[in-house]
Design a protein around this motif. Structure first.
Motif, short mmCIF file in Angstrom:
data_model
loop_
_atom_site.label_atom_id
_atom_site.label_comp_id
_atom_site.label_asym_id
_atom_site.label_seq_id
_atom_site.Cartn_x
_atom_site.Cartn_y
_atom_site.Cartn_z
N GLU A 48 9.07 -19.14 -0.41
CA GLU A 48 8.58 -18.50 0.85
C GLU A 48 9.04 -16.69 0.55
O GLU A 48 8.27 -16.39 0.47
N SER A 49 10.22 -16.39 0.02
CA SER A 49 10.45 -15.29 0.20
C SER A 49 9.22 -15.03 -1.26
O SER A 49 8.68 -13.43 -1.48
N ILE A 50 9.55 -15.51 -2.24
CA ILE A 50 8.51 -15.24 -3.25
C ILE A 50 6.98 -15.25 -3.22
O ILE A 50 6.30 -14.00 -3.35
N LYS A 51 6.19 -15.87 -2.49
CA LYS A 51 5.24 -16.17 -1.71
C LYS A 51 4.97 -14.62 -0.90
O LYS A 51 3.59 -13.77 -1.24
N SER A 52 6.11 -14.08 -0.34
CA SER A 52 5.52 -12.94 0.71
C SER A 52 5.28 -11.69 -0.04
O SER A 52 4.77 -10.53 -0.39
N GLN A 53 6.86 -11.83 -1.69
CA GLN A 53 6.47 -10.58 -2.50
C GLN A 53 5.63 -10.44 -3.08
O GLN A 53 4.56 -9.62 -3.71
N LEU A 54 4.54 -12.14 -3.44
CA LEU A 54 3.61 -11.98 -4.26
C LEU A 54 2.41 -11.55 -3.60
O LEU A 54 1.72 -10.97 -3.99
N SER A 55 2.36 -11.74 -2.39
CA SER A 55 1.47 -11.43 -1.78
C SER A 55 0.97 -9.60 -1.21
O SER A 55 -0.15 -9.10 -1.36
N CYS A 56 2.55 -9.41 -0.94
CA CYS A 56 2.34 -7.83 -1.33
C CYS A 56 1.61 -7.18 -2.43
O CYS A 56 1.06 -6.17 -2.10
N ILE A 61 -2.23 -4.23 -5.62
CA ILE A 61 -3.14 -4.59 -6.77
C ILE A 61 -5.02 -4.36 -6.12
O ILE A 61 -5.52 -3.25 -6.29
N ARG A 62 -4.60 -5.36 -5.54
CA ARG A 62 -6.10 -4.66 -4.80
C ARG A 62 -7.07 -3.45 -4.00
O ARG A 62 -8.05 -3.59 -4.20
N LYS A 63 -6.07 -3.23 -3.50
CA LYS A 63 -6.34 -1.63 -3.13
C LYS A 63 -6.70 -0.67 -4.16
O LYS A 63 -7.10 0.38 -3.33
N LYS A 64 -5.67 -0.96 -4.76
CA LYS A 64 -6.11 -0.08 -6.27
C LYS A 64 -7.11 -0.28 -6.74
O LYS A 64 -8.30 0.59 -7.14
N ASP A 126 -29.41 -1.11 -11.67
CA ASP A 126 -27.89 -1.16 -11.05
C ASP A 126 -27.19 -2.46 -11.82
O ASP A 126 -27.63 -3.31 -11.33
N VAL A 127 -25.72 -2.21 -12.28
CA VAL A 127 -24.66 -2.79 -13.15
C VAL A 127 -23.55 -3.01 -12.00
O VAL A 127 -23.20 -1.96 -11.58
N VAL A 128 -23.56 -4.53 -12.21
CA VAL A 128 -22.65 -4.24 -11.50
C VAL A 128 -21.01 -5.33 -11.93
O VAL A 128 -21.61 -5.91 -13.13
N VAL A 129 -20.47 -4.74 -11.51
CA VAL A 129 -18.91 -4.90 -12.73
C VAL A 129 -17.74 -6.08 -11.75
O VAL A 129 -17.26 -4.66 -10.28
N LYS A 130 -17.93 -6.29 -11.84
CA LYS A 130 -16.16 -7.52 -11.32
C LYS A 130 -15.20 -7.21 -11.93
O LYS A 130 -15.05 -7.22 -12.70
N LEU A 131 -14.17 -6.57 -10.86
CA LEU A 131 -12.77 -5.94 -10.94
C LEU A 131 -12.10 -7.16 -10.74
O LEU A 131 -11.08 -6.99 -11.40
N GLY A 132 -12.24 -8.45 -9.97
CA GLY A 132 -11.18 -8.65 -9.73
C GLY A 132 -10.62 -8.84 -8.13
O GLY A 132 -10.96 -7.88 -7.56
N TYR A 133 -9.84 -9.96 -7.86
CA TYR A 133 -9.89 -10.03 -6.18
C TYR A 133 -10.90 -9.42 -6.07
O TYR A 133 -10.62 -9.14 -4.68
N GLU A 134 -11.94 -9.81 -5.74
CA GLU A 134 -13.45 -10.09 -5.17
C GLU A 134 -13.69 -8.77 -4.91
O GLU A 134 -14.55 -8.67 -3.79
#
Length: 148
Positions: A48-56, A61-64, A126-134
């Motif tokens: 559970e602690s690892i999952k919370s750290q991973l989600s943060c 990464i998603r914000k960047k 218009d060229v689409v670039v997939k960056l990851g994390y949808e």
């Protein structure tokens, strides 16, 4: 026996899932290959602690990537395509677009750029670039005609 998967296992589950398997399968297959660990109370709490750290971390990464997508949406690329009487002598491919983006300071893998087929005619695309994390971005590409 309850186990926590440390990697994706076909027909069993994804990394981080808690699944119930037979004792022999866990002892003889999953544990020696480091695909799983025993699902004890302590390891479940640790999970559970690892999952919370991973989600943060994933949210950061998603914000960047969203910020990068905003910058890429404002980028306009220009390239030329050699044209003859019969049509184009070449094509603009994902590798060419990745090179143009690199000239503008963006290191994007050519496999992240989505083109249904190489561009063989002048025009605006218009060229689409997939960056990851949808997260996706759209880059405007101007292809001009270069006569031979």
């Amino acid at each position: 026996m309850k186990v926590i998967l440390l990697a994706d296992v076909d027909r069993l589950g994804k990394r981080g899932d808690v699944v119930t398997v037979r004792d022999g399968y866990a002892r003889n297959f999953l544990f020696p290959r480091k695909l799983a660990m025993p699902g004890t109370t302590a390891s479940l709490a640790q999970l559970e602690s690892i999952k919370s750290q991973l989600s943060c971390r994933q949210e950061q990464i998603r914000k960047k990537l969203v910020q990068l997508a905003d910058r890429l949406d404002r980028v306009t690329l220009k390239t030329s395509l050699r044209m003859g009487r019969e049509g184009a002598f070449g094509a603009v491919t994902t590798g060419d677009i990745a090179g143009l983006l690199a000239e503008h300071g963006y290191q994007i893998d050519k496999h992240s750029i989505v083109l249904e087929e190489p561009i063989r005619a002048p025009g605006t695309y218009d060229v689409v670039v997939k960056l990851g994390y949808e997260v996706t971005a759209s880059v405007k590409l101007w292809v001009v005609e270069e006569s031979v």
